[in-house]
Enzyme design. Structure first.
Site, mmCIF file in Angstrom:
data_model
loop_
_atom_site.group_PDB
_atom_site.id
_atom_site.type_symbol
_atom_site.label_atom_id
_atom_site.label_comp_id
_atom_site.label_asym_id
_atom_site.label_seq_id
_atom_site.Cartn_x
_atom_site.Cartn_y
_atom_site.Cartn_z
ATOM 1 N N HIS A 145 1.781 4.593 -2.883
ATOM 2 C CA HIS A 145 1.925 6.048 -2.724
ATOM 3 C C HIS A 145 3.319 6.479 -3.165
ATOM 4 C CE1 HIS A 145 -1.840 6.730 -0.702
ATOM 5 N NE2 HIS A 145 -1.546 5.982 0.345
ATOM 6 N N HIS A 189 0.838 -1.199 0.000
ATOM 7 C CA HIS A 189 0.000 0.000 0.000
ATOM 8 C C HIS A 189 0.876 1.254 0.000
ATOM 9 C CE1 HIS A 189 -3.643 2.399 1.280
ATOM 10 N NE2 HIS A 189 -2.670 3.207 1.668
ATOM 11 N N GLU A 190 1.778 1.333 0.966
ATOM 12 C CA GLU A 190 2.615 2.534 1.070
ATOM 13 C C GLU A 190 3.509 2.675 -0.149
ATOM 14 O OE1 GLU A 190 1.778 4.700 3.043
ATOM 15 O OE2 GLU A 190 0.517 3.425 4.286
HETATM 16 ZN ZN ZN Z 1 -2.862 5.328 1.857
#
Ligand code: ZN
Length: 678
Positions: free
Chosen positions: A471, A467-468
């Site tokens: 980003h 997830h990170e």
């Molecule tokens: Zn997030």
């Protein structure tokens, strides 16, 4: 004496940055920036990109490059001195932002610039549009009297939003319960008992101390066999900072919530909107309040029948196995966990040996490399960091060129903020004055290696890492030259979670799991039998979970959209209406959920909580194209890279999504991934 924060080196000199450097550096920079802005406005006759916008971008960038390492160190190597220095800078930075936002000459200079838009590339055009929008949203256009009122409201709002948070924190801290007989806590996992014993001994007491912090509350409501204890803690937790419960009226947020709604409404009217919900949409991908409402109501309608089935099933299970007839709010998490274990017999602990951190990280780099045609490796040569655990990596493109760099700070330790997050260290910029590639901070809180055993991750930690990194990829793979819209800057709020939630999908694919898993002793990838159980458990009670998010989203959006000074906030009236419409579980009438809903009263999610679900639709729908073509399909990966990751905020989010997906988003993939049949 030199201040390491003001050195012009490429990367921050973390090991030499001390708390005493922070305030002088910020003071000097803010003064310099204000003076330099003034000078530019006086000297530049006809502003163009090179004589005006580029120098302003460099000023902004300089501030970001000094503040980013300070903010980062405050989060990962906190100390009392650093925190004091950090807090002392916050009001100065806020004043600076207001002063720039309401600077009429600066605004007019940007308007001048906008008149030459036909000569500008799309990214610069978008950056200008955003800048002008933000000036207007700061009230730069208003007549003087209204501008004064606008300022007054802004400062009052920041004061009471912070008071809301303080009340909630104080109410959370005010309640605790000492347990002296351990059989009162039967059912709790060992880790929760240890935490409770430690909390008691820290306060000089014998026994086990429970409190309303999440690590204490969550295991009780989920695992404690003692129903009365669950009820007592549920009541204390769900009435915090309100007129109900054990501290009724002491830290009451009721008045503040009404004021926040009234002031946000008034400020929105000043800016020419009908309500705060409309104003909130100016920075989002959703176009109208109607579109948001339809989106939420449609999803609710589709999820509700399944959520009802899940609840019926849970009730039958509790009745047949435990002879419990009526499930109260404090029973639902408890029997849900029992049902989950009964049905799937799988825990995060079973999966951990297959996810040693080195294997996971190398595997993730491999997945990303295949998908987006990049290479990720540790940088050669020493790099100055804030802690010996930290590693520094580079992402290179297919021609070997450096696209971006990042710090990996993966393990939990004292004085490091919890959770996982990506933050900008340096943003990409390329203009007449400066050329730089992006740098990111990637932070997690995994359990560090113990003894000679490698650090083992749970599957949900693996998901967090992906997830990170999603980003991070949007920040680091950007090819946009204009810093206001490069990387994640300028991305519509409700589309920011697209790349991150998108990357999580690879943690559920067999082909990818073969790369990211390998037993720490045998090297064996995750066995198929475990994988199947993991998949089966993935969507347990997904209908109920979705309805809860929709209930929060609809409530948040409606209280802002329907606000009327004549009838006031109608906060619990609207919450009741929403629950009647979408919820399958009705909490007791004394539940004061909204008094603790800090996302929308204390944080930045007001009339924007729906963004989580909105972005989930985008990420699921984007991933469905990989399901059609293959999860490592080269052209699809390249298309995602160029349309979403590299382009970020430089174009309209919907335009970019359509360019990638070939059509506007559909909710089908999200429903299918969540196991909701409709
Ligand atoms: Zn997030």
């Amino acid at each position: 004496m030199t201040n390491p924060l003001l050195e012009q080196d490429w990367l921050p000199a973390f090991s030499r940055i001390k708390p005493e450097h922070v305030e002088p550096a910020i003071d000097a920079l803010l003064a310099e920036n204000l003076a330099e802005t003034k000078r530019l406005l006086e000297q530049v006759d006809k502003p163009d990109w090179e004589n005006f916008a580029d120098p302003i971008d460099v000023l902004d960038d300089r501030l970001e490059r000094v503040w980013a390492p300070v903010e980062h160190m405050n989060a990962v190597v906190d100390s009392e001195e650093l925190r004091a220095a950090y807090n002392a800078c916050l009001p100065k930075l806020a004043d600076y932002a207001t002063e720039m936002g309401q600077n009429r000459s600066l605004y007019l200079a940007y308007e001048d610039l906008a008149e030459q838009t036909e000569e500008l590339d799309p990214a610069r055009q978008k950056a200008l549009e955003n800048a002008l929008r933000d000036f207007r949203l700061s009230g730069v256009d208003l007549p003087q009297a209204e501008q004064a009122r606008f300022k007054e409201i802004s400062s009052e709002l920041s004061r009471i939003a912070s008071k809301y948070q303080e009340n909630l924190l104080d109410a959370t801290n005010a309640w605790s319960k000492l347990i002296t007989q351990v059989d009162q806590l039967s059912g709790l996992p060992e880790s929760a008992l240890e935490l409770a014993a430690q909390t008691a001994s820290q306060r000089g007491r014998k026994g086990w101390m429970l409190n309303l912090e999440f690590p204490s509350y969550f295991p009780v409501i989920t695992y404690a066999d003692n129903r009365e204890l669950r009820r007592e803690m549920y009541e204390a937790y769900s009435t915090r900072a309100s007129d109900q419960g054990p501290d009724a009226g002491v830290y009451d947020n009721t008045e503040i919530m009404e004021q926040i709604l009234a002031l946000r409404h008034e400020q929105s009217l000043l800016l020419g909107f009908n309500n705060y919900a409309e104003r909130s949409l100016t920075k989002k991908m959703a176009r109208t309040t109607e579109e948001v409402m339809n989106f939420l109501q449609d999803l609710a309608q589709r999820a509700k029948p399944q959520a009802q089935l899940e609840l019926d099933e849970l009730e039958a299970f509790a009745r047949e196995r435990y002879a419990v007839e009526d499930l109260e709010s404090w029973d639902i998490p408890y029997y849900s966990e029992k049902l989950r274990q009964h049905r799937y017999d799988i825990s995060q602990e079973d999966l951990k040996p297959y996810f040693p951190h080195n294997r996971v990280i190398q595997g993730m780099f491999e997945v990303i490399g295949r998908l987006f045609d990049v290479r990720i490796a540790e940088a050669s040569g020493p790099v100055d960091t804030w802690h010996p655990d930290v590693r520094f990596y580079e992402i290179r493109g297919s021609k070997g060129e450096v696209r971006g760099q990042f710090y990996f700070d993966l393990y939990a330790r004292p004085h490091k903020r919890g959770g996982a997050w990506m933050a900008d260290c340096i943003s990409r910029m390329k203009n007449s004055l400066r050329e730089q590639t992006p740098v990111a901070f990637m932070n997690c809180n995994f359990t560090p290696p113990v003894g000679d055993k490698p650090a083992l991750l749970t599957h949900s930690e693996v998901e967090t890492l992906f997830h990170e990194f999603g980003h991070g990829l949007q920040h680091m793979l950007t090819t946009v030259d204009c810093p206001a819209v490069s990387g994640i800057s300028g991305v519509a709020w409700d589309a920011v979670e697209l790349p991150s939630q998108f990357m999580e999908n690879w943690c559920w694919q067999k082909e990818a799991l073969e790369l990211i898993s390998g037993h720490y002793e045998t090297g064996q990838p995750l066995p198929d039998e475990l994988f199947q159980r993991m998949l089966a458990a993935k969507n347990f009670q997904s209908g109920m979970a979705m309805l809860r998010q929709l209930e929060f989203s609809l409530f948040d959006f409606r209280i802002y959209m329907e606000y009327d000074p004549a009838t006031k906030g109608r906060i619990y009236e609207i919450l009741d209406e929403v629950r009647q419409q979408v919820a399958v579980i009705q909490p007791p009438s004394w539940n004061r959920f909204a008094h603790g809903f800090s996302h929308i009263f204390g944080g930045g999610y007001a009339a924007g909580y729906y963004s989580y679900k909105w972005a989930e639709v985008l990420s699921a729908d984007a991933f469905s194209l990989f399901e059609e073509h293959g999860i490592f399909h080269k052209d699809t990966g390249e298309s995602f890279r160029t349309h979403i990751l590299e382009t970020g905020g430089s174009r309209d989010a919907m335009e970019l999504f359509v360019a990638f997906r070939g059509r506007e988003p559909k909710i089908d993939a999200l429903l299918r991934h969540s196991g909701i049949n409709s």
